[in-house]
Write an enzyme that holds these catalytic residues in place. Structure first.
Site, PDB file in Angstrom:
ATOM      1  N   GLY A   1      -3.056   9.686   7.212  1.00  0.00           N
ATOM      2  CA  GLY A   1      -3.302   9.261   8.596  1.00  0.00           C
ATOM      3  C   GLY A   1      -4.255  10.209   9.294  1.00  0.00           C
ATOM      4  O   GLY A   1      -4.122  11.420   9.174  1.00  0.00           O
TER       5      GLY A   1
ATOM      6  N   ARG B   1      -5.919   6.268   1.861  1.00  0.00           N
ATOM      7  CA  ARG B   1      -4.690   6.414   1.075  1.00  0.00           C
ATOM      8  C   ARG B   1      -5.084   6.032  -0.348  1.00  0.00           C
ATOM      9  O   ARG B   1      -5.861   5.112  -0.557  1.00  0.00           O
ATOM     10  CB  ARG B   1      -3.589   5.527   1.645  1.00  0.00           C
ATOM     11  CG  ARG B   1      -3.256   5.964   3.089  1.00  0.00           C
ATOM     12  CD  ARG B   1      -1.850   5.619   3.503  1.00  0.00           C
ATOM     13  NE  ARG B   1      -1.382   6.533   4.539  1.00  0.00           N
ATOM     14  CZ  ARG B   1      -1.557   6.349   5.860  1.00  0.00           C
ATOM     15  NH1 ARG B   1      -2.202   5.308   6.308  1.00  0.00           N
ATOM     16  NH2 ARG B   1      -1.079   7.225   6.717  1.00  0.00           N
TER      17      ARG B   1
ATOM     18  N   ASP C   1       2.396  14.990   5.509  1.00  0.00           N
ATOM     19  CA  ASP C   1       3.324  15.388   4.442  1.00  0.00           C
ATOM     20  C   ASP C   1       3.022  14.706   3.110  1.00  0.00           C
ATOM     21  O   ASP C   1       3.184  15.320   2.052  1.00  0.00           O
ATOM     22  CB  ASP C   1       4.797  15.240   4.858  1.00  0.00           C
ATOM     23  CG  ASP C   1       5.226  13.796   5.006  1.00  0.00           C
ATOM     24  OD1 ASP C   1       4.354  12.941   5.275  1.00  0.00           O
ATOM     25  OD2 ASP C   1       6.422  13.526   4.863  1.00  0.00           O
TER      26      ASP C   1
ATOM     27  N   THR D   1      -1.381  15.856  11.643  1.00  0.00           N
ATOM     28  CA  THR D   1      -0.708  14.583  11.861  1.00  0.00           C
ATOM     29  C   THR D   1      -0.253  14.512  13.306  1.00  0.00           C
ATOM     30  O   THR D   1       0.239  15.514  13.842  1.00  0.00           O
ATOM     31  CB  THR D   1       0.516  14.396  10.924  1.00  0.00           C
ATOM     32  OG1 THR D   1       1.397  13.424  11.499  1.00  0.00           O
ATOM     33  CG2 THR D   1       1.308  15.677  10.734  1.00  0.00           C
TER      34      THR D   1
ATOM     35  N   ASP E   1       2.224  13.048  14.303  1.00  0.00           N
ATOM     36  CA  ASP E   1       3.696  12.922  14.343  1.00  0.00           C
ATOM     37  C   ASP E   1       4.427  14.245  14.545  1.00  0.00           C
ATOM     38  O   ASP E   1       5.593  14.250  14.918  1.00  0.00           O
ATOM     39  CB  ASP E   1       4.212  12.296  13.037  1.00  0.00           C
ATOM     40  CG  ASP E   1       3.589  10.938  12.776  1.00  0.00           C
ATOM     41  OD1 ASP E   1       3.117  10.312  13.742  1.00  0.00           O
ATOM     42  OD2 ASP E   1       3.575  10.505  11.610  1.00  0.00           O
TER      43      ASP E   1
ATOM     44  N   ASP F   1       5.671  16.125  12.298  1.00  0.00           N
ATOM     45  CA  ASP F   1       6.897  15.975  11.505  1.00  0.00           C
ATOM     46  C   ASP F   1       6.962  16.930  10.320  1.00  0.00           C
ATOM     47  O   ASP F   1       7.755  16.731   9.412  1.00  0.00           O
ATOM     48  CB  ASP F   1       7.023  14.516  11.014  1.00  0.00           C
ATOM     49  CG  ASP F   1       5.845  14.077  10.154  1.00  0.00           C
ATOM     50  OD1 ASP F   1       4.850  14.822  10.069  1.00  0.00           O
ATOM     51  OD2 ASP F   1       5.924  12.991   9.573  1.00  0.00           O
TER      52      ASP F   1
ATOM     53  N   ARG G   1       6.815   7.866  12.945  1.00  0.00           N
ATOM     54  CA  ARG G   1       7.563   7.567  11.721  1.00  0.00           C
ATOM     55  C   ARG G   1       9.025   7.941  11.898  1.00  0.00           C
ATOM     56  O   ARG G   1       9.689   7.423  12.764  1.00  0.00           O
ATOM     57  CB  ARG G   1       6.921   8.269  10.526  1.00  0.00           C
ATOM     58  CG  ARG G   1       5.657   7.536  10.104  1.00  0.00           C
ATOM     59  CD  ARG G   1       5.308   7.794   8.692  1.00  0.00           C
ATOM     60  NE  ARG G   1       4.480   8.961   8.584  1.00  0.00           N
ATOM     61  CZ  ARG G   1       3.783   9.274   7.509  1.00  0.00           C
ATOM     62  NH1 ARG G   1       3.840   8.519   6.431  1.00  0.00           N
ATOM     63  NH2 ARG G   1       3.032  10.342   7.486  1.00  0.00           N
TER      64      ARG G   1
HETATM   65  P1  ADP Z   1       0.004  11.546   5.218  1.00  0.00           P
HETATM   66  O1  ADP Z   1      -0.693  12.652   4.530  1.00  0.00           O
HETATM   67  O2  ADP Z   1      -0.595  11.226   6.551  1.00  0.00           O
HETATM   68  O3  ADP Z   1       1.515  11.732   5.259  1.00  0.00           O
HETATM   69  P2  ADP Z   1       0.336   9.472   3.112  1.00  0.00           P
HETATM   70  O4  ADP Z   1       1.812   9.639   3.026  1.00  0.00           O
HETATM   71  O5  ADP Z   1      -0.199   8.095   3.135  1.00  0.00           O
HETATM   72  O6  ADP Z   1      -0.294  10.192   4.396  1.00  0.00           O
HETATM   73  O7  ADP Z   1      -0.324  10.264   1.872  1.00  0.00           O
HETATM   74  C1  ADP Z   1      -1.713  10.349   1.737  1.00  0.00           C
HETATM   75  C2  ADP Z   1      -2.107  10.363   0.296  1.00  0.00           C
HETATM   76  O8  ADP Z   1      -1.547  11.523  -0.356  1.00  0.00           O
HETATM   77  C3  ADP Z   1      -1.627   9.194  -0.544  1.00  0.00           C
HETATM   78  O9  ADP Z   1      -2.402   8.051  -0.384  1.00  0.00           O
HETATM   79  C4  ADP Z   1      -1.778   9.771  -1.951  1.00  0.00           C
HETATM   80  O10 ADP Z   1      -3.130   9.741  -2.364  1.00  0.00           O
HETATM   81  C5  ADP Z   1      -1.349  11.231  -1.741  1.00  0.00           C
HETATM   82  N1  ADP Z   1       0.074  11.364  -2.091  1.00  0.00           N
HETATM   83  C6  ADP Z   1       1.151  11.110  -1.329  1.00  0.00           C
HETATM   84  N2  ADP Z   1       2.303  11.295  -2.020  1.00  0.00           N
HETATM   85  C7  ADP Z   1       1.925  11.652  -3.279  1.00  0.00           C
HETATM   86  C8  ADP Z   1       2.623  11.954  -4.495  1.00  0.00           C
HETATM   87  N3  ADP Z   1       3.953  11.933  -4.555  1.00  0.00           N
HETATM   88  N4  ADP Z   1       1.876  12.292  -5.587  1.00  0.00           N
HETATM   89  C9  ADP Z   1       0.532  12.334  -5.547  1.00  0.00           C
HETATM   90  N5  ADP Z   1      -0.173  12.037  -4.439  1.00  0.00           N
HETATM   91  C10 ADP Z   1       0.489  11.702  -3.330  1.00  0.00           C
END
Ligand code: ADP
Length: 327
Positions: free
Chosen positions: A15, A76, A107, A130, A132, A134, A176
Site C-alpha cells: 500500500g 502487490r 508489514d 503505511t 495504518d 500497525d 485494516r
Molecule cells: P503491505 O506491505 O502494505 O502490508 P502487502 O501485504 O500487500 O502490503 O504486501 C506487499 C507485497 O509483499 C506482496 O504483494 C508480496 O509481494 C510481498 N509479500 C507479502 N507477504 C509475503 C510473504 N509471506 N512472502 C513473500 N513475499 C510477501
C-alpha cells in the site's frame, strides 16, 4: 566492523503512503553521500522479478519530497511469494551488482523482505511506511500523520453538514485490523466515538453508544469506524441503527482512497528523511533483517520478526481521552 557494501537497491511495496518519496530521496542521497551506488527498483518486488531497475543519481530524486505517492510506483506481487519468483529476483539483483536492499512498505512487504533476506543471506533494511500505523515496535510509520490530517480535514467538513441537518454520521476510515487511525482521528476531529477492531472483539460498541444516547447534549454526532471485518464496517452499523432506532437520521461516508494521497505533512517528511538516512547507516554498520523504528524520538533497529508480530495493543490512554473529551 563496518560493512563494505558498494551498491544497493531501493523499492516501495504494498500500500502506498505519503512520505514514501521523501524516504526514497533520503535513501538515495544517504547512499551516494557514503560512496554507495543506488538502483531504483520499480513496482516493488514485481520490478525485481521483471528487471525494471535503473541507477539513481542525486538528481533522480530532486523535487519529490513534497509529492504524495511514490515515483518508484508500488505493486502487490504474488510471484515473490514463491521460491521460483524470489530466485529470479535474486538473479536480477546479481546482474546489477546489487548487494543489499532498502524496502519501504508495510508489514506484508517486510514479511517478504525477512524471507528473502534469510533465503539468500542478503542484508535488507526495512522502512515502515503505511498509513495504518500497525507495525510493532515503532511509535509511528511513514504516512500515518498525513493520513490523520487528511481525515481530520474531511471530518471538519462532514461536521458542518451533520450539525446543520442534525444527523448521525458513520465515517469509515482505513486501518485494516488496527484502530489507531480511527481512534486518533476521532480525538483530533472531536467525534463522539471510534468503533475499532481491538474493542469490537470484546464488546458491542454500537449497543453501548446507543444506550448512552450517543451524545445526550447534542442532536448530531460523528462516529469513526475502522474498516475491518471485526467492526463490520460503517454501512453495516448504519443499517443496524436504521432498523433498531429509526429516530436517528443516519448517514455514511466512506473516506476510501483519498486517505492515501496528498502532500506529506512536515512530520512525515522529517520522519521519512531520518529513517532513510538511518537505513544507510544501518547497512554500513552491518545490520541485516532490521526495520528502522522510532521510539521516544530516537532511531532504533528492530529485527523483522519483532516488527511484523501482530501484537500491537491499542493505547488505553487514548481510549480514555476520547471517552472523557466526548461526553
Ligand atoms: P503491505 O506491505 O502494505 O502490508 P502487502 O501485504 O500487500 O502490503 O504486501 C506487499 C507485497 O509483499 C506482496 O504483494 C508480496 O509481494 C510481498 N509479500 C507479502 N507477504 C509475503 C510473504 N509471506 N512472502 C513473500 N513475499 C510477501
Amino acid at each position: 566492523m563496518d560493512s563494505n557494501i558498494k551498491c544497493i537497491g531501493v523499492l516501495t511495496s504494498g500500500g502506498d503512503a505519503p512520505g514514501m518519496n521523501a524516504a526514497i530521496r533520503a535513501v538515495t542521497r544517504g547512499a551516494i553521500f557514503n560512496g554507495i551506488r543506488v538502483f531504483g527498483i520499480y513496482r516493488g518486488y514485481k520490478g525485481l522479478i521483471t528487471n525494471e531497475i535503473e541507477e539513481f543519481k542525486t538528481n533522480s530524486v530532486s523535487n519529490i519530497i513534497q509529492q504524495g505517492g511514490t515515483i518508484l510506483k508500488t505493486a502487490r506481487c504474488d510471484e515473490f511469494k514463491t521460491k521460483e519468483g524470489r530466485a529470479i529476483a535474486y538473479e536480477n539483483m546479481q546482474k546489477h551488482g546489487i548487494e543489499a536492499l532498502v524496502v519501504i512498505g508495510g508489514d506484508g512487504s517486510l514479511t517478504g523482505a525477512a524471507i528473502f533476506s534469510s533465503e539468500y543471506n542478503i542484508p535488507i533494511v526495512g522502512l515502515p511506511a503505511t498509513i495504518d500505523n500497525d507495525l510493532n515496535a515503532t511509535d509511528v510509520t511513514i504516512g500515518y500523520d498525513t493520513a490523520l490530517n487528511t481525515i481530520m480535514e474531511a471530518m471538519d467538513k462532514i461536521r458542518d453538514t451533520a450539525t446543520s441537518h442534525e444527523r448521525l454520521f458513520f465515517i469509515e476510515v482505513m486501518g485494516r485490523n488496527c484502530g489507531y487511525l480511527a481512534l486518533n482521528s476521532a480525538i483530533a476531529s472531536g467525534a463522539e466515538a471510534a468503533i475499532i477492531p481491538e474493542i469490537s472483539m470484546e464488546k458491542d460498541q454500537l449497543a453501548e453508544l446507543i444506550e448512552q444516547g450517543f451524545r445526550k447534549s447534542k442532536s448530531s454526532s460523528m462516529v469513526l469506524v475502522a474498516e475491518s471485518p471485526v467492526t463490520g464496517g460503517a454501512y453495516n452499523l448504519a443499517e443496524r441503527v436504521k432498523k433498531q432506532y429509526p429516530q436517528y437520521d443516519v448517514r455514511v461516508t466512506i473516506l476510501g482512497h483519498l486517505q492515501r494521497g496528498g502532500t506529506p505533512s512536515a512530520q512525515d517528511r522529517i520522519l521519512a528523511s531520518r529513517m532513510g538516512v538511518a537505513s544507510i547507516q544501518a547497512l554500513i554498520e552491518n545490520q541485516r533483517s532490521v526495520m528502522i523504528g522510532i521510539r521516544e524520538n530516537e532511531i532504533t533497529y528492530v529485527p523483522f520478526r519483532r516488527a511484523i508480530k501482530k501484537e500491537r495493543a491499542i493505547s488505553e490512554e487514548l481510549l480514555e481521552v476520547l471517552r472523557i473529551s466526548s461526553i
